[in-house]
Design an enzyme around this catalytic site. Structure first.
Site, PDB file in Angstrom:
ATOM      1  N   SER A 140     -20.035   8.152   6.538  1.00  0.00           N
ATOM      2  CA  SER A 140     -20.115   9.169   7.587  1.00  0.00           C
ATOM      3  C   SER A 140     -18.709   9.532   8.051  1.00  0.00           C
ATOM      4  O   SER A 140     -17.795   8.692   8.013  1.00  0.00           O
ATOM      5  CB  SER A 140     -20.892   8.626   8.792  1.00  0.00           C
ATOM      6  OG  SER A 140     -20.745   9.492   9.900  1.00  0.00           O
ATOM      7  N   TYR A 155     -21.962   1.712  14.448  1.00  0.00           N
ATOM      8  CA  TYR A 155     -22.296   2.640  13.349  1.00  0.00           C
ATOM      9  C   TYR A 155     -21.019   3.010  12.585  1.00  0.00           C
ATOM     10  O   TYR A 155     -20.999   2.990  11.355  1.00  0.00           O
ATOM     11  CB  TYR A 155     -22.974   3.883  13.927  1.00  0.00           C
ATOM     12  CG  TYR A 155     -23.361   4.937  12.909  1.00  0.00           C
ATOM     13  CD1 TYR A 155     -24.466   4.772  12.071  1.00  0.00           C
ATOM     14  CD2 TYR A 155     -22.630   6.127  12.790  1.00  0.00           C
ATOM     15  CE1 TYR A 155     -24.832   5.748  11.148  1.00  0.00           C
ATOM     16  CE2 TYR A 155     -22.982   7.108  11.880  1.00  0.00           C
ATOM     17  CZ  TYR A 155     -24.090   6.918  11.056  1.00  0.00           C
ATOM     18  OH  TYR A 155     -24.436   7.896  10.145  1.00  0.00           O
TER      19      TYR A 155
HETATM   20  P1  NAD Z   1     -33.073  10.201   8.462  1.00  0.00           P
HETATM   21  O1  NAD Z   1     -33.368   9.397   9.689  1.00  0.00           O
HETATM   22  O2  NAD Z   1     -33.716  11.525   8.282  1.00  0.00           O
HETATM   23  O3  NAD Z   1     -33.361   9.321   7.159  1.00  0.00           O
HETATM   24  C1  NAD Z   1     -33.039   7.964   7.087  1.00  0.00           C
HETATM   25  C2  NAD Z   1     -34.112   7.281   6.247  1.00  0.00           C
HETATM   26  O4  NAD Z   1     -33.764   5.904   6.075  1.00  0.00           O
HETATM   27  C3  NAD Z   1     -35.508   7.320   6.897  1.00  0.00           C
HETATM   28  O5  NAD Z   1     -36.446   7.815   5.960  1.00  0.00           O
HETATM   29  C4  NAD Z   1     -35.774   5.862   7.256  1.00  0.00           C
HETATM   30  O6  NAD Z   1     -37.131   5.499   7.192  1.00  0.00           O
HETATM   31  C5  NAD Z   1     -34.958   5.149   6.171  1.00  0.00           C
HETATM   32  N1  NAD Z   1     -34.652   3.767   6.511  1.00  0.00           N
HETATM   33  C6  NAD Z   1     -34.256   3.268   7.718  1.00  0.00           C
HETATM   34  N2  NAD Z   1     -34.099   1.940   7.635  1.00  0.00           N
HETATM   35  C7  NAD Z   1     -34.404   1.595   6.353  1.00  0.00           C
HETATM   36  C8  NAD Z   1     -34.448   0.354   5.661  1.00  0.00           C
HETATM   37  N3  NAD Z   1     -34.141  -0.812   6.273  1.00  0.00           N
HETATM   38  N4  NAD Z   1     -34.793   0.359   4.353  1.00  0.00           N
HETATM   39  C9  NAD Z   1     -35.112   1.521   3.732  1.00  0.00           C
HETATM   40  N5  NAD Z   1     -35.110   2.728   4.338  1.00  0.00           N
HETATM   41  C10 NAD Z   1     -34.757   2.745   5.631  1.00  0.00           C
HETATM   42  O7  NAD Z   1     -31.494  10.326   8.452  1.00  0.00           O
HETATM   43  P2  NAD Z   1     -30.475  11.223   7.592  1.00  0.00           P
HETATM   44  O8  NAD Z   1     -29.721  12.034   8.555  1.00  0.00           O
HETATM   45  O9  NAD Z   1     -31.139  11.867   6.430  1.00  0.00           O
HETATM   46  O10 NAD Z   1     -29.490  10.067   7.112  1.00  0.00           O
HETATM   47  C11 NAD Z   1     -29.328   9.669   5.772  1.00  0.00           C
HETATM   48  C12 NAD Z   1     -28.008   8.930   5.644  1.00  0.00           C
HETATM   49  O11 NAD Z   1     -26.922   9.810   5.941  1.00  0.00           O
HETATM   50  C13 NAD Z   1     -27.875   7.750   6.619  1.00  0.00           C
HETATM   51  O12 NAD Z   1     -27.194   6.691   5.965  1.00  0.00           O
HETATM   52  C14 NAD Z   1     -27.004   8.318   7.718  1.00  0.00           C
HETATM   53  O13 NAD Z   1     -26.302   7.320   8.411  1.00  0.00           O
HETATM   54  C15 NAD Z   1     -26.093   9.222   6.908  1.00  0.00           C
HETATM   55  N6  NAD Z   1     -25.424  10.264   7.694  1.00  0.00           N
HETATM   56  C16 NAD Z   1     -26.163  11.190   8.363  1.00  0.00           C
HETATM   57  C17 NAD Z   1     -25.506  12.167   9.104  1.00  0.00           C
HETATM   58  C18 NAD Z   1     -26.249  13.222   9.875  1.00  0.00           C
HETATM   59  O14 NAD Z   1     -25.607  13.920  10.673  1.00  0.00           O
HETATM   60  N7  NAD Z   1     -27.549  13.401   9.679  1.00  0.00           N
HETATM   61  C19 NAD Z   1     -24.115  12.186   9.155  1.00  0.00           C
HETATM   62  C20 NAD Z   1     -23.388  11.222   8.459  1.00  0.00           C
HETATM   63  C21 NAD Z   1     -24.074  10.268   7.722  1.00  0.00           C
END
Ligand code: NAD
Length: 249
Positions: A140, A155
């Site tokens: 991130s 985080y």
């Molecule tokens: P999201 O919440 O839509 O998806 C995250 C998924 O991870 C969910 O389906 C959840 O059920 C699953 N999950 C949670 N804990 C888990 C576990 N222990 N085992 C297996 N699955 C698990 O979030 P997103 O925004 O699509 O995020 C995806 C990735 O991108 C994450 O790693 C997040 O930190 C990263 N990210 C997101 C953003 C943003 O702005 N959305 C920015 C930077 C990084």
């Protein structure tokens, strides 16, 4: 197609508006067979069905090492190989330094960092047998700029840890033709923000983004596709910023 007959495992890919699901769609459209791993079996199966025929959904908590190995073995039994792993599962908590208790730390670092290690350990033996593989790790921008908007310091620490882990794995696994790269998304419109993004906050954030908009899950999916495919055969250990210019360094 970019991923013809390749087998791809994506963690945390059941969330309907999430980065993982968008990545699964983009890769399926390029000929890949996708294994969607997420916490809930039904959600994972439903997400796999959404992609069309020939994909697979399975419950796997990435903080459970045995579950990661079971999932990887199930994918190998079914498809015979694993070409790509996208370590995408992650959770966030918008709390401050003094509020971080052991359970907060364990939960957030557990999914992003330990989960990335466990799931990578589960696929690496097969990738070594194949002498081929690409692992993409979801970090991130908050790892680079000292906090994002929704993630607390734990985080940022987890996501910074992902960058170090990915780089070290890249160095170790290069001789086995396994590439390991990371993506650092900016603020992407998914459900991870838990509905806490108010219109005022959004307008404020957009002011700091040269491309003038928040990111879409597809912006990250396309970057994953690039790192997974042969378009990036000479890239390993890199960090790919996909943030609309929010951080230029
Ligand atoms: P999201 O919440 O839509 O998806 C995250 C998924 O991870 C969910 O389906 C959840 O059920 C699953 N999950 C949670 N804990 C888990 C576990 N222990 N085992 C297996 N699955 C698990 O979030 P997103 O925004 O699509 O995020 C995806 C990735 O991108 C994450 O790693 C997040 O930190 C990263 N990210 C997101 C953003 C943003 O702005 N959305 C920015 C930077 C990084």
């Amino acid at each position: 197609m970019l991923l013809d007959n390749q087998v791809v495992v994506i963690t945390g890919a059941a969330s309907a508006r999430g980065i993982g699901k968008a990545t699964a769609k983009a890769m399926a459209a390029q000929g890949a067979r996708i294994a969607i791993l997420d916490l809930n079996q039904q959600d994972a199966e439903r997400a796999a069905l959404d992609l069309g025929d020939g994909h697979y959904g399975m419950a796997c908590d990435v903080t459970d090492q045995a579950a990661c190995f079971t999932a990887a073995n199930a994918v190998i039994d079914r498809y015979g190989r694993i070409d790509v792993l996208v370590n995408n599962a992650g959770i966030t908590q918008p709390i401050k330094t003094m509020e971080i208790a052991r359970e907060n730390f364990d939960a957030v670092v557990g999914v992003s960092l330990l989960g990335t290690l466990y799931m990578s350990q589960a696929v690496i033996p097969q990738m070594k047998r194949q002498q081929h593989g690409s692992i993409v790790c979801m970090s991130s921008v908050s790892a680079q700029r000292g906090g994002g908007i929704f993630g607390g310091p734990h985080y940022s620490a987890a996501k910074a840890g992902v960058l170090g882990l990915a780089k070290a794995m890249a160095r170790e696994l290069g001789p086995d033709h396994i590439r390991v790269n990371s993506i650092t998304p900016g603020l992407i419109q998914t459900d991870i923000t838990g509905g806490k993004l108010t219109p005022e906050m959004r307008a404020d954030i957009v002011k700091g983004i040269p491309l003038g908009r928040l990111g879409e899950a597809n912006d990250i999916a396309n970057a994953c596709l690039f790192l997974a495919s042969d378009l990036s055969t000479y890239l390993t250990g890199i960090t790919l910023d996909v943030n609309g210019g929010m951080l230029i360094h």
